[in-house]
Design a protein around this motif. Structure first.
Motif, PDB file in Angstrom:
ATOM      1  N   UNK A 249       0.887  -1.355  -0.046  1.00 49.84           N
ATOM      2  CA  UNK A 249       0.128   0.042   0.132  1.00 49.84           C
ATOM      3  C   UNK A 249       0.864   1.238  -0.081  1.00 49.84           C
ATOM      4  N   UNK A 250       1.963   1.190   0.825  1.00 51.01           N
ATOM      5  CA  UNK A 250       2.674   2.353   0.781  1.00 51.01           C
ATOM      6  C   UNK A 250       3.566   2.650  -0.545  1.00 51.01           C
ATOM      7  N   UNK A 251       4.146   1.485  -1.144  1.00 52.47           N
ATOM      8  CA  UNK A 251       4.622   1.736  -2.265  1.00 52.47           C
ATOM      9  C   UNK A 251       3.945   2.055  -3.552  1.00 52.47           C
ATOM     10  N   UNK A 252       2.566   1.395  -3.509  1.00 55.07           N
ATOM     11  CA  UNK A 252       1.569   2.042  -4.506  1.00 55.07           C
ATOM     12  C   UNK A 252       1.067   3.674  -4.581  1.00 55.07           C
ATOM     13  N   UNK A 253       1.098   3.922  -3.066  1.00 47.68           N
ATOM     14  CA  UNK A 253       0.706   5.334  -2.823  1.00 47.68           C
ATOM     15  C   UNK A 253       1.792   6.159  -3.508  1.00 47.68           C
ATOM     16  N   UNK A 254       3.089   5.580  -3.288  1.00 49.77           N
ATOM     17  CA  UNK A 254       4.217   6.722  -3.716  1.00 49.77           C
ATOM     18  C   UNK A 254       4.335   6.768  -5.413  1.00 49.77           C
ATOM     19  N   UNK A 255       4.230   5.405  -5.822  1.00 54.41           N
ATOM     20  CA  UNK A 255       4.324   5.387  -7.235  1.00 54.41           C
ATOM     21  C   UNK A 255       3.058   5.991  -7.856  1.00 54.41           C
ATOM     22  N   UNK A 256       1.960   5.989  -7.479  1.00 57.53           N
ATOM     23  CA  UNK A 256       1.055   6.714  -8.082  1.00 57.53           C
ATOM     24  C   UNK A 256       1.250   8.140  -8.106  1.00 57.53           C
ATOM     25  N   UNK A 257       1.669   8.711  -6.923  1.00 56.88           N
ATOM     26  CA  UNK A 257       1.968  10.051  -6.628  1.00 56.88           C
ATOM     27  C   UNK A 257       3.022  10.460  -8.045  1.00 56.88           C
ATOM     28  N   UNK A 258       4.005   9.650  -8.096  1.00 57.09           N
ATOM     29  CA  UNK A 258       5.020   9.924  -9.178  1.00 57.09           C
ATOM     30  C   UNK A 258       4.572   9.998 -10.469  1.00 57.09           C
ATOM     31  N   UNK A 259       3.371   9.131 -10.700  1.00 61.93           N
ATOM     32  CA  UNK A 259       2.781   9.163 -12.212  1.00 61.93           C
ATOM     33  C   UNK A 259       1.859  10.243 -12.326  1.00 61.93           C
ATOM     34  N   UNK A 260       1.668  11.303 -11.255  1.00 60.29           N
ATOM     35  CA  UNK A 260       0.905  12.309 -11.578  1.00 60.29           C
ATOM     36  C   UNK A 260       1.529  13.384 -12.389  1.00 60.29           C
ATOM     37  N   UNK A 261       1.076  13.737 -13.605  1.00 61.20           N
ATOM     38  CA  UNK A 261       2.114  14.645 -14.263  1.00 61.20           C
ATOM     39  C   UNK A 261       2.080  16.010 -13.572  1.00 61.20           C
ATOM     40  N   UNK A 262       1.244  16.469 -12.805  1.00 58.39           N
ATOM     41  CA  UNK A 262       1.310  17.725 -12.114  1.00 58.39           C
ATOM     42  C   UNK A 262       1.823  17.723 -10.732  1.00 58.39           C
ATOM     43  N   UNK A 263       2.759  16.492 -10.562  1.00 60.99           N
ATOM     44  CA  UNK A 263       3.340  16.241  -9.080  1.00 60.99           C
ATOM     45  C   UNK A 263       4.871  17.427  -9.272  1.00 60.99           C
ATOM     46  N   UNK A 267      13.646  17.142  -6.878  1.00 59.65           N
ATOM     47  CA  UNK A 267      14.934  16.796  -7.484  1.00 59.65           C
ATOM     48  C   UNK A 267      14.756  15.381  -8.060  1.00 59.65           C
ATOM     49  N   UNK A 268      14.985  14.593  -8.962  1.00 59.03           N
ATOM     50  CA  UNK A 268      14.846  13.282  -9.460  1.00 59.03           C
ATOM     51  C   UNK A 268      15.435  12.440  -8.470  1.00 59.03           C
ATOM     52  N   UNK A 269      14.242  11.585  -7.788  1.00 58.56           N
ATOM     53  CA  UNK A 269      14.499  10.661  -7.042  1.00 58.56           C
ATOM     54  C   UNK A 269      14.900   9.168  -7.523  1.00 58.56           C
ATOM     55  N   UNK A 270      14.847   8.370  -6.694  1.00 56.16           N
ATOM     56  CA  UNK A 270      15.132   6.923  -7.086  1.00 56.16           C
ATOM     57  C   UNK A 270      13.876   6.401  -8.005  1.00 56.16           C
ATOM     58  N   UNK A 271      12.578   6.687  -7.202  1.00 60.18           N
ATOM     59  CA  UNK A 271      11.445   6.324  -7.996  1.00 60.18           C
ATOM     60  C   UNK A 271      11.409   6.836  -9.416  1.00 60.18           C
ATOM     61  N   UNK A 272      11.559   8.282  -9.470  1.00 64.92           N
ATOM     62  CA  UNK A 272      11.572   8.900 -10.565  1.00 64.92           C
ATOM     63  C   UNK A 272      12.419   8.039 -11.843  1.00 64.92           C
ATOM     64  N   UNK A 273      13.567   7.576 -11.324  1.00 67.82           N
ATOM     65  CA  UNK A 273      14.541   7.158 -12.243  1.00 67.82           C
ATOM     66  C   UNK A 273      14.292   5.771 -12.741  1.00 67.82           C
ATOM     67  N   UNK A 274      13.717   4.967 -11.661  1.00 64.75           N
ATOM     68  CA  UNK A 274      13.193   3.753 -12.014  1.00 64.75           C
ATOM     69  C   UNK A 274      11.899   3.559 -12.956  1.00 64.75           C
ATOM     70  N   UNK A 275      11.042   4.512 -12.609  1.00 68.78           N
ATOM     71  CA  UNK A 275       9.805   4.612 -13.634  1.00 68.78           C
ATOM     72  C   UNK A 275      10.451   5.030 -15.065  1.00 68.78           C
ATOM     73  N   UNK A 276      11.232   6.043 -15.028  1.00 67.01           N
ATOM     74  CA  UNK A 276      11.738   6.555 -16.306  1.00 67.01           C
ATOM     75  C   UNK A 276      12.591   5.501 -17.233  1.00 67.01           C
TER      76      UNK A 276
END
Length: 505
Positions: A249-263, A267-276
């Motif tokens: 649940x924690x990871x899904x919330x954070x990933x969903x937040x990073x997938x929001x184009x208006x976020x 800085x570019x964090x580790x989740x940004x890098x992995x998603x990209x």
């Protein structure tokens, strides 16, 4: 009558298994074993602190010994020489991981780095992690986060110093490492996180480590679902699933937040890098990963980082401060060296200051030796090998007891004494090339986050020792500070370290 016949059948069946295994293994020169009990093997000899139990068993049995945890044979290595053969000479044959129930679940079916068995998929993930997440350039790019979070800690401790009130330094250091990691990985402050209560982070980490460090009957007695039934009846499966769903649940919330184009992001964090990177790779026709599979891989990576990255740094800093407070003369010596090197006018410590105080590195090395955060290195053999003349068979679980090696009298003079100066003019280092000191492991499975972890530990300790003197609560003396341990996967100070900070600079 029927139950009696059933028990008789089970006892006979289990006894036949042991007899067959003994006949089959008689042609090998297997390591010595302490006496075993039927069915449970050596489980009764492993207490609440497995690394200490195994150290005591090795002292009587040998530095290479074969144990049986239920029906599972486990070979334990407790000497520098044996560790070097396992982790260097035979590294390629010993660099897989056992497929355990807890690690399979929390890694989402082995889609991570830490628990995945050796193979092409693991090698690709490891390369990705080293290249994209933990390379020196990336570690240095997060330097401002470590410095800012340490500065926040100093301000909080200064507030406590005003009224001379004791602080729970164990918890303060846990929050420091957790705050740094949340910003580095998730791009958000732990204090301001919308997805997790700061006060529940330590509880979640503890539950995850307990799940991974505990035995399950399914692992120890893999017989036709019998172990699974016992785990279900005992509630072990429920505990594992509860931890899994909390992390998920924690990871899904954070990933969903990073997938929001208006976020918005600083800085570019580790989740940004992995998603990209992962979704760019998906466009390659040769890669058939679907969206859900990529998200599972990201969550597997995050599980490794969350469990390994938060607690271990805090544990090391807590043990270092514990040993220094126990020895006031040594504490003063360390602080004098730091303050003489940095002067008396610093308002803020930077990572450049770390290199000006080489004595601090000796303190960290000695803490690694005496109090390794992860005392047992776990592997699984992929081939038949010989270690110290003994046959180690394929698919054999192996444990290297880093704790026992760090306290081996043949390697260390007065091994129970905390003495950083034993490392002066001593080439022994912690980077996996010296097998008497293995806080991060060695070989292909060495911890990829070593540079990031070291940066946090050294910077955190430097701030604590430069800006503050440390006093005990009223009525206590340094002799009252204990070093009792707790934990299985990681080993913490059982009683939290509570000290009174006195602001100096």
């Amino acid at each position: 009558m029927a139950m009696s016949l059933l028990y008789l059948f089970l006892i006979t069946f289990v006894s036949l298994i042991f007899v067959c295994k003994k006949i089959k293994s008689s042609k090998w020169n297997l390591p010595p074993s302490p006496p075993t009990l039927p069915v449970i093997g050596n489980l009764h000899q492993v207490g609440e602190l497995p690394h200490k139990s195994l150290q005591h068993l090795a002292a009587r049995t040998g530095h290479v010994m074969l144990l049986h945890f239920g029906f599972v044979p486990v070979t334990v290595f407790s000497s520098k020489e044996a560790a070097e053969e396992v982790l260097r000479t035979h590294d390629l044959d010993c660099c897989s991981r056992p497929k355990l129930v807890g690690s399979r679940l929390l890694s989402r079916g082995f889609k991570d780095i830490g628990f995945t068995p050796y193979g092409e998929e693991w090698k690709e993930r490891r390369k990705f992690a080293v290249r994209e997440l933990f390379c020196l350039k990336k570690v240095q790019s997060f330097r401002h986060i470590r410095e800012e979070e340490c500065n926040i800690l100093v301000k909080k401790l200064t507030e406590s110093a005003v009224d001379r009130s004791p602080v729970d330094l164990s918890k303060s250091l846990f929050w420091l490492t957790a705050s740094i990691l949340f910003r580095v990985v998730c791009g958000q402050s732990l204090d301001e996180s919308k997805f997790i209560d700061k006060d529940k982070v330590d509880e979640l980490v503890f539950e995850a480590e307990t799940a991974l460090g505990s035995f399950t009957c399914s692992d120890l007695f893999p017989i036709a679902g019998l172990g699974w039934l016992v785990d279900w009846l005992s509630g072990q499966h429920k505990r594992l699933n509860d931890v899994f769903f909390k992390l998920d649940a924690l990871f899904q919330h954070v990933i969903d937040d990073h997938s929001n184009p208006e976020r918005s992001k600083d800085h570019e964090d580790i989740i940004d890098i992995m998603l990209d990177v992962m979704f760019k790779q998906r466009k390659d026709d040769s890669l058939k990963q679907d969206h859900e599979d990529i998200i599972d891989h990201i969550k597997g990576f995050l599980t490794n980082i969350f469990i390994a990255g938060i607690d271990t740094g805090a544990i090391t800093m807590t043990w270092a401060m514990t040993e220094l407070v126990k020895n006031p003369k040594l504490m003063k010596k360390v602080q004098d060296k730091i303050r003489d090197s940095l002067g008396n006018n610093k308002v803020r410590i930077t990572e450049e200051d770390i290199h000006k105080v080489p004595y601090l590195n000796l303190v960290v090395k000695e803490t690694f030796r005496l109090h390794p955060a992860v005392p047992l290195v776990s592997r699984e053999t992929m081939a038949h090998i010989k270690i110290q003349g003994y046959d180690i068979l394929p698919k054999r679980q192996i444990l290297v007891n880093v704790y026992a090696i760090g306290r081996e009298p043949k390697l260390w003079r007065n091994p129970e004494e905390f003495n950083p100066e034993r490392f002066i003019d001593n080439p022994v280092d912690y980077r996996g090339q010296h097998f008497e000191l293995l806080p991060f492991g060695s070989g292909r499975r060495i911890c990829p986050g070593m540079a990031m972890g070291m940066a946090t530990v050294e910077l955190g300790l430097l701030n604590l020792l430069y800006f503050f003197d440390w006093k005990l609560s009223d009525g206590m003396t340094h002799k009252d500070i204990d070093v009792e341990e707790a934990g299985t996967l990681t080993v913490v100070k059982k009683v939290p370290l509570k000290l009174v900070p006195v602001r100096v600079h």
